[in-house]
Scaffold this motif. Structure first.
Motif, PDB file in Angstrom:
ATOM      1  N   MET A 126       0.802  -1.224   0.000  1.00  0.00           N
ATOM      2  CA  MET A 126       0.000   0.000   0.000  1.00  0.00           C
ATOM      3  C   MET A 126       0.836   1.276   0.000  1.00  0.00           C
ATOM      4  O   MET A 126       0.361   2.334  -0.401  1.00  0.00           O
ATOM      5  CB  MET A 126      -0.954  -0.026   1.200  1.00  0.00           C
ATOM      6  N   LYS A 127       2.092   1.166   0.415  1.00  0.00           N
ATOM      7  CA  LYS A 127       2.904   2.390   0.450  1.00  0.00           C
ATOM      8  C   LYS A 127       3.136   2.945  -0.955  1.00  0.00           C
ATOM      9  O   LYS A 127       3.445   4.117  -1.121  1.00  0.00           O
ATOM     10  CB  LYS A 127       4.214   2.145   1.185  1.00  0.00           C
ATOM     11  N   TRP A 128       2.956   2.109  -1.985  1.00  0.00           N
ATOM     12  CA  TRP A 128       3.166   2.572  -3.359  1.00  0.00           C
ATOM     13  C   TRP A 128       1.895   3.080  -4.022  1.00  0.00           C
ATOM     14  O   TRP A 128       1.903   3.481  -5.172  1.00  0.00           O
ATOM     15  CB  TRP A 128       3.735   1.431  -4.212  1.00  0.00           C
ATOM     16  N   THR A 129       0.779   3.013  -3.302  1.00  0.00           N
ATOM     17  CA  THR A 129      -0.494   3.443  -3.891  1.00  0.00           C
ATOM     18  C   THR A 129      -0.758   4.911  -3.563  1.00  0.00           C
ATOM     19  O   THR A 129      -0.079   5.493  -2.711  1.00  0.00           O
ATOM     20  CB  THR A 129      -1.664   2.588  -3.344  1.00  0.00           C
ATOM     21  N   THR A 130      -1.751   5.490  -4.206  1.00  0.00           N
ATOM     22  CA  THR A 130      -2.087   6.894  -3.936  1.00  0.00           C
ATOM     23  C   THR A 130      -2.458   7.069  -2.471  1.00  0.00           C
ATOM     24  O   THR A 130      -2.095   8.068  -1.853  1.00  0.00           O
ATOM     25  CB  THR A 130      -3.280   7.328  -4.817  1.00  0.00           C
ATOM     26  N   ALA A 131      -3.156   6.089  -1.899  1.00  0.00           N
ATOM     27  CA  ALA A 131      -3.547   6.184  -0.487  1.00  0.00           C
ATOM     28  C   ALA A 131      -2.300   6.240   0.390  1.00  0.00           C
ATOM     29  O   ALA A 131      -2.243   6.995   1.364  1.00  0.00           O
ATOM     30  CB  ALA A 131      -4.414   4.986  -0.100  1.00  0.00           C
ATOM     31  N   GLY A 132      -1.304   5.431   0.085  1.00  0.00           N
ATOM     32  CA  GLY A 132      -0.043   5.446   0.826  1.00  0.00           C
ATOM     33  C   GLY A 132      -0.086   4.689   2.142  1.00  0.00           C
ATOM     34  O   GLY A 132       0.924   4.594   2.831  1.00  0.00           O
ATOM     35  N   CYS A 133      -1.253   4.146   2.509  1.00  0.00           N
ATOM     36  CA  CYS A 133      -1.355   3.420   3.781  1.00  0.00           C
ATOM     37  C   CYS A 133      -2.403   2.321   3.641  1.00  0.00           C
ATOM     38  O   CYS A 133      -3.192   2.323   2.686  1.00  0.00           O
ATOM     39  CB  CYS A 133      -1.747   4.374   4.906  1.00  0.00           C
ATOM     40  N   ILE A 134      -2.400   1.412   4.610  1.00  0.00           N
ATOM     41  CA  ILE A 134      -3.324   0.271   4.525  1.00  0.00           C
ATOM     42  C   ILE A 134      -4.761   0.726   4.802  1.00  0.00           C
ATOM     43  O   ILE A 134      -4.982   1.764   5.420  1.00  0.00           O
ATOM     44  CB  ILE A 134      -2.922  -0.854   5.513  1.00  0.00           C
ATOM     45  N   ASP A 135      -5.716  -0.078   4.335  1.00  0.00           N
ATOM     46  CA  ASP A 135      -7.134   0.195   4.647  1.00  0.00           C
ATOM     47  C   ASP A 135      -7.365  -0.029   6.129  1.00  0.00           C
ATOM     48  O   ASP A 135      -6.998  -1.099   6.655  1.00  0.00           O
ATOM     49  CB  ASP A 135      -8.052  -0.743   3.844  1.00  0.00           C
ATOM     50  N   GLU A 136      -8.008   0.929   6.788  1.00  0.00           N
ATOM     51  CA  GLU A 136      -8.181   0.801   8.235  1.00  0.00           C
ATOM     52  C   GLU A 136      -9.373  -0.089   8.583  1.00  0.00           C
ATOM     53  O   GLU A 136      -9.521  -0.508   9.730  1.00  0.00           O
ATOM     54  CB  GLU A 136      -8.319   2.182   8.902  1.00  0.00           C
ATOM     55  N   SER A 137     -10.208  -0.415   7.600  1.00  0.00           N
ATOM     56  CA  SER A 137     -11.399  -1.230   7.901  1.00  0.00           C
ATOM     57  C   SER A 137     -11.859  -1.945   6.630  1.00  0.00           C
ATOM     58  O   SER A 137     -11.475  -1.568   5.514  1.00  0.00           O
ATOM     59  CB  SER A 137     -12.543  -0.321   8.379  1.00  0.00           C
ATOM     60  N   ILE A 138     -12.711  -2.938   6.821  1.00  0.00           N
ATOM     61  CA  ILE A 138     -13.265  -3.669   5.675  1.00  0.00           C
ATOM     62  C   ILE A 138     -14.189  -2.740   4.868  1.00  0.00           C
ATOM     63  O   ILE A 138     -14.294  -2.861   3.647  1.00  0.00           O
ATOM     64  CB  ILE A 138     -13.976  -4.966   6.149  1.00  0.00           C
ATOM     65  N   GLU A 139     -14.812  -1.770   5.541  1.00  0.00           N
ATOM     66  CA  GLU A 139     -15.680  -0.808   4.833  1.00  0.00           C
ATOM     67  C   GLU A 139     -14.846   0.014   3.849  1.00  0.00           C
ATOM     68  O   GLU A 139     -15.282   0.322   2.741  1.00  0.00           O
ATOM     69  CB  GLU A 139     -16.375   0.142   5.819  1.00  0.00           C
ATOM     70  N   LYS A 140     -13.635   0.369   4.275  1.00  0.00           N
ATOM     71  CA  LYS A 140     -12.742   1.137   3.393  1.00  0.00           C
ATOM     72  C   LYS A 140     -12.411   0.291   2.150  1.00  0.00           C
ATOM     73  O   LYS A 140     -12.459   0.775   1.019  1.00  0.00           O
ATOM     74  CB  LYS A 140     -11.458   1.483   4.160  1.00  0.00           C
ATOM     75  N   THR A 141     -12.124  -0.987   2.372  1.00  0.00           N
ATOM     76  CA  THR A 141     -11.812  -1.868   1.239  1.00  0.00           C
ATOM     77  C   THR A 141     -13.029  -1.987   0.319  1.00  0.00           C
ATOM     78  O   THR A 141     -12.890  -1.983  -0.902  1.00  0.00           O
ATOM     79  CB  THR A 141     -11.372  -3.262   1.734  1.00  0.00           C
ATOM     80  N   LYS A 142     -14.216  -2.061   0.917  1.00  0.00           N
ATOM     81  CA  LYS A 142     -15.430  -2.168   0.093  1.00  0.00           C
ATOM     82  C   LYS A 142     -15.546  -0.944  -0.812  1.00  0.00           C
ATOM     83  O   LYS A 142     -15.911  -1.053  -1.995  1.00  0.00           O
ATOM     84  CB  LYS A 142     -16.663  -2.310   0.991  1.00  0.00           C
ATOM     85  N   SER A 143     -15.193   0.231  -0.281  1.00  0.00           N
ATOM     86  CA  SER A 143     -15.287   1.452  -1.097  1.00  0.00           C
ATOM     87  C   SER A 143     -14.261   1.435  -2.237  1.00  0.00           C
ATOM     88  O   SER A 143     -14.386   2.186  -3.198  1.00  0.00           O
ATOM     89  CB  SER A 143     -15.091   2.699  -0.222  1.00  0.00           C
ATOM     90  N   LYS A 144     -13.242   0.550  -2.114  1.00  0.00           N
ATOM     91  CA  LYS A 144     -12.237   0.421  -3.174  1.00  0.00           C
ATOM     92  C   LYS A 144     -12.570  -0.706  -4.143  1.00  0.00           C
ATOM     93  O   LYS A 144     -11.930  -0.862  -5.171  1.00  0.00           O
ATOM     94  CB  LYS A 144     -10.848   0.163  -2.550  1.00  0.00           C
ATOM     95  N   LEU A 145     -13.568  -1.525  -3.785  1.00  0.00           N
ATOM     96  CA  LEU A 145     -14.019  -2.596  -4.683  1.00  0.00           C
ATOM     97  C   LEU A 145     -15.235  -2.127  -5.495  1.00  0.00           C
ATOM     98  O   LEU A 145     -15.360  -2.447  -6.690  1.00  0.00           O
ATOM     99  CB  LEU A 145     -14.377  -3.838  -3.843  1.00  0.00           C
TER     100      LEU A 145
END
Ligand SMILES: CC(C)(COP(=O)(O)OP(=O)(O)OC[C@H]1O[C@@H](n2cnc3c(N)ncnc32)[C@H](O)[C@@H]1OP(=O)(O)O)[C@@H](O)C(=O)NCCC(=O)NCCS
Length: 215
Positions: A55-74
């Protein structure tokens, strides 16, 4: 020419809407299966998006803090949004395990052209999977039906003016040598270096372009 750094050009580009997930082919390579993303990929995607070195190489730069955050990326890659993006699940052919996600996640990107990206689980790096994925995905992208139209693109992100070759853009951090190698091995050209300032963060970026009509 516009004063905001953008110009209008004409290019043949993949026709919108893009084919929806249920009309997309499954693509197989030697070792990989590239298939449309599904709602039940959420847990596997969360595992991928909670690997800090990925994740450090992505625009976000950090890991998803929750499964809801990941859902918003799916969600941007599931119906009804699938017709605006072309992001695939990257799976091992033998086991079906999802090891990554990649494709066109922005159409258009902030520069006006379609933009690609990809992330793979860290334990799979260095075995050629990145290059195997991208080469196969580029064949899919290049074979989509085209439509000529007017697009506004950043002046620094286009070769020529008037009628131009369609561009597909990839942006990497300047220090991301692995991703840059994948792009060069897959037929992209390195063409621009620039610094992006976002809030308090400054990032050195390198832009690569792929010209489907010149492949
Ligand atoms: C970028 C990424 C997809 C590459 O996947 P991969 O399967 O390891 O890629 P490949 O094995 O096909 O190719 C990687 C190349 O980079 C090289 N490489 C790896 N790390 C490197 C480093 N730190 N410095 C220089 N070269 C490096 C590998 O040796 C290989 O080159 P080679 O074929 O000449 O040996 C993967 O590292 C990843 O998911 N990174 C985190 C997310 C990311 O950076 N995404 C792209 C954002 S632009």
């Amino acid at each position: 020419m516009a004063s905001d750094g953008f110009v209008s050009v004409r290019a043949s580009l993949p026709a919108l809407p893009l084919p929806p997930n249920n009309k997309r082919p499954e693509i197989t390579t030697n070792r990989l299966l590239l298939r449309p993303l599904q709602p039940n990929d959420l847990d596997a995607l969360h595992v991928l998006r909670t690997q800090p070195d990925v994740m450090k190489w992505t625009t976000a730069g950090c890991i998803d803090e929750s499964i809801e955050k990941t859902k918003s990326k799916l969600d941007p890659y599931l119906p009804p949004n699938d017709i605006e993006t072309a992001n695939f699940a990257i799976c091992l052919k033998d086991t079906g395990e999802l090891i990554g996600i990649g494709g066109c996640h922005l159409y258009p990107g902030s520069h006006g052209w379609p933009e690609i990206g990809y992330i793979l689980r860290q334990e799979t790096w260095g075995q050629g999977f990145g290059t195997e994925f991208l080469s196969a995905w580029l064949r899919f992208w290049s074979e989509l039906p085209r439509l000529e139209r007017q697009v506004r693109v950043e002046k620094e992100m286009v070769i020529g003016e008037g009628n131009v070759d369609e561009h597909l853009i990839a942006l990497t951090e300047a220090s991301n040598s692995a991703s840059q190698k994948v792009l060069l091995k897959s037929g992209f050209q390195r063409f621009r270096e620039f610094t992006q300032v976002e809030d308090t963060k400054t990032v050195d970026l390198v832009a690569f372009r792929f010209l489907p009509s010149k492949k």
